[in-house]
Design a protein around this motif. Structure first.
Motif, short mmCIF file in Angstrom:
data_model
loop_
_atom_site.label_atom_id
_atom_site.label_comp_id
_atom_site.label_asym_id
_atom_site.label_seq_id
_atom_site.Cartn_x
_atom_site.Cartn_y
_atom_site.Cartn_z
N ALA A 109 0.82 -1.16 -0.08
CA ALA A 109 0.08 0.49 -0.27
C ALA A 109 0.95 1.55 0.20
N PRO A 110 2.19 0.90 0.13
CA PRO A 110 2.84 2.57 0.47
C PRO A 110 3.20 2.94 -0.58
N GLN A 111 3.20 2.07 -1.73
CA GLN A 111 4.18 2.22 -2.28
C GLN A 111 3.44 2.30 -3.30
N CYS A 112 1.82 2.89 -3.21
CA CYS A 112 1.26 3.11 -3.98
C CYS A 112 0.37 4.78 -4.61
N LEU A 113 0.63 5.54 -5.07
CA LEU A 113 0.43 6.53 -5.26
C LEU A 113 -1.32 6.33 -6.53
N ALA A 114 -1.40 8.01 -6.16
CA ALA A 114 -3.31 8.40 -7.07
C ALA A 114 -2.84 8.87 -8.26
N ALA A 126 3.61 4.75 -16.65
CA ALA A 126 4.61 5.48 -16.93
C ALA A 126 5.50 5.76 -15.75
N LEU A 127 4.76 5.90 -14.43
CA LEU A 127 5.46 7.22 -13.51
C LEU A 127 6.07 6.37 -13.25
N PRO A 128 5.61 5.22 -11.52
CA PRO A 128 6.05 4.87 -11.20
C PRO A 128 8.10 4.67 -10.81
N GLU A 129 8.17 3.92 -11.45
CA GLU A 129 10.18 3.03 -11.80
C GLU A 129 10.80 4.63 -11.42
N THR A 130 10.37 5.47 -13.54
CA THR A 130 11.51 6.30 -13.36
C THR A 130 11.36 7.57 -12.50
N PHE A 131 9.49 7.83 -11.46
CA PHE A 131 9.63 8.93 -10.49
C PHE A 131 10.35 8.29 -9.48
N PHE A 132 10.12 7.19 -9.28
CA PHE A 132 11.11 6.70 -7.64
C PHE A 132 12.63 6.85 -8.04
N THR A 133 12.89 6.80 -8.72
CA THR A 133 14.18 5.93 -8.89
C THR A 133 15.14 7.90 -9.50
N VAL A 134 14.82 8.35 -10.26
CA VAL A 134 15.43 9.87 -10.44
C VAL A 134 14.58 10.28 -8.88
N PRO A 273 15.23 -3.74 -4.64
CA PRO A 273 15.74 -4.97 -4.05
C PRO A 273 15.64 -3.74 -2.04
N ARG A 274 15.20 -2.62 -2.07
CA ARG A 274 15.13 -1.53 -0.98
C ARG A 274 13.67 -2.01 -0.07
N THR A 275 13.62 -1.90 1.29
CA THR A 275 12.44 -2.20 1.59
C THR A 275 11.20 -1.29 1.15
N VAL A 276 10.22 -2.06 1.59
CA VAL A 276 9.09 -1.04 1.52
C VAL A 276 8.65 -0.17 2.35
N ALA A 277 9.25 0.13 3.50
CA ALA A 277 9.39 1.67 4.74
C ALA A 277 10.39 2.52 3.63
N GLN A 278 11.60 1.94 2.97
CA GLN A 278 12.20 3.24 1.91
C GLN A 278 11.90 3.56 1.30
N LYS A 279 10.89 2.08 -0.07
CA LYS A 279 10.29 3.16 -0.70
C LYS A 279 8.83 4.47 -0.43
N ALA A 280 8.32 3.74 0.58
CA ALA A 280 7.56 4.60 1.06
C ALA A 280 7.78 5.74 1.32
#
Length: 332
Positions: A109-114, A126-134, A273-280
């Motif tokens: 759930a914490p890795q979801c965005l509206a 087309a958003l999550p992987e590139t926007f999280f990475t950048v 490989p990062r944790t859910v908390a880190q991605k959150a």
């Protein structure tokens, strides 16, 4: 709520190899863990790590799906445990550690965005992987500041088109490298001050020329190989270099005396490989600082082409050709 099916269509990596190893198959629906949501996938993004996984160079982290696919958009159809404010029926885009190439995908759930205002599901995917990475590499790890000079290699890629837009909107001077004049124009249109054709020009010399020999304050590199020393040669005093991939190899012989003399920082990261908390934490900053730009239409993913889920192999062939500018997305 409509009853869920017992199985779904997904794209499997049947063996390590070329795009032809990607084949449709029937799989059971993902089993949700605590704090996860089940998304009925409308679209899924294609990314370079998917290609690496297909060829055997990027294994899923422990516990992740063996199916490729790191980003999806769709509708939540089930939840388990505490998922915050999310509920069945919500439209979301999500970062996942695998399993995106399928009709259904599980996401923390914490890795979801509206889904941003005015976005269809294809653009949302087309958003999550590139926007999280950048965000984590350029703004958190790389600490890009207003007024600094930022060099991003591969400016026409999904990462590149995202990095150019965000750096521009946060007040940096943006320089990028590309392989054609057509791609150079596309990058300038997105906000790049200078787009250098690496096929015909020495990018390091051009960066020094454009900065009055000061160099770039931050470099985001996904090339590696012989770019490593060339990057260091045009990296400013107190400059930072962040690696996120090594398309030309992860090894180089480096004279670290220049790193010491110019007080340069060399770092890098992987996201999957990062944790859910880190991605959150990344998601929370994106929601606060970047999603308003998406909602307002000031930033948007560059969509190159879509393919039906069953044609994932063709999508990978296009990705590997590097003929595209921006993102390639599968529709479900």
């Amino acid at each position: 709520m409509t009853a869920l099916p017992s199985e779904m269509t997904a794209i499997e990596i049947t063996s390590f190899g070329g795009p032809e190893v990607l084949k449709p198959a029937k799989r059971p629906l993902p089993v949700l863990g605590e704090g996860e949501v089940l998304i009925k996938v409308a679209a899924a993004g294609i990314n370079r790590p998917d290609v690496l996984q297909r060829t055997g160079g990027y294994a899923p982290p422990p516990g992740a799906s063996d199916l490729p696919g790191l980003e999806v958009a769709g509708e939540i159809v089930a939840v388990k445990g505490n998922v915050g404010a999310w509920k069945v029926g919500d439209k979301v885009t999500a970062l996942v550690a695998g399993g995106g190439y399928a009709e259904y995908a599980a996401a923390p759930a914490p890795q979801c965005l509206a889904v941003p205002k005015g976005f269809d599901m294809v653009h949302a995917a087309a958003l999550p992987e590139t926007f999280f990475t950048v965000w984590t590499n350029v703004f958190q790890r790389g600490a890009l500041k207003q007024g600094e000079t930022f060099l991003i290699h591969g400016g026409s890629s999904g990462i590149g088109t995202t990095a150019i837009q965000l750096a521009y909107h946060f007040g940096a001077k943006v320089i990028t490298t590309v392989g054609s004049e057509e791609k150079a124009k596309a990058c300038r249109d997105l906000g790049a001050d200078l787009a250098i054709n690496y096929r015909t020009t020495d990018f390091a010399a051009e960066v020094l020329k454009a900065t009055d020999k000061k160099g770039a304050d931050l470099i985001l590199d996904m090339v590696g190989g012989d770019y490593i020393n060339r990057n260091l040669s045009c990296l400013a005093v107190d400059g930072r270099m962040v690696f996120i991939a090594f398309l030309q190899g992860a090894k180089a012989e480096v004279n670290f005396a220049q790193v010491m003399m110019k007080r340069q920082t060399i770092t890098g990261s992987t996201l999957r490989p990062r944790t859910v908390a880190q991605k959150a934490e990344i998601a929370a900053e994106l929601k606060a600082k970047v999603w308003p730009l998406l909602d307002a239409g000031k930033v948007k993913p560059v969509l190159y082409k879509t393919f039906p889920l069953a044609e994932a192999a063709e999508a990978h062939r296009l990705m590997e050709s590097s003929a595209h500018t921006g993102k390639i997305v599968l529709t479900v």
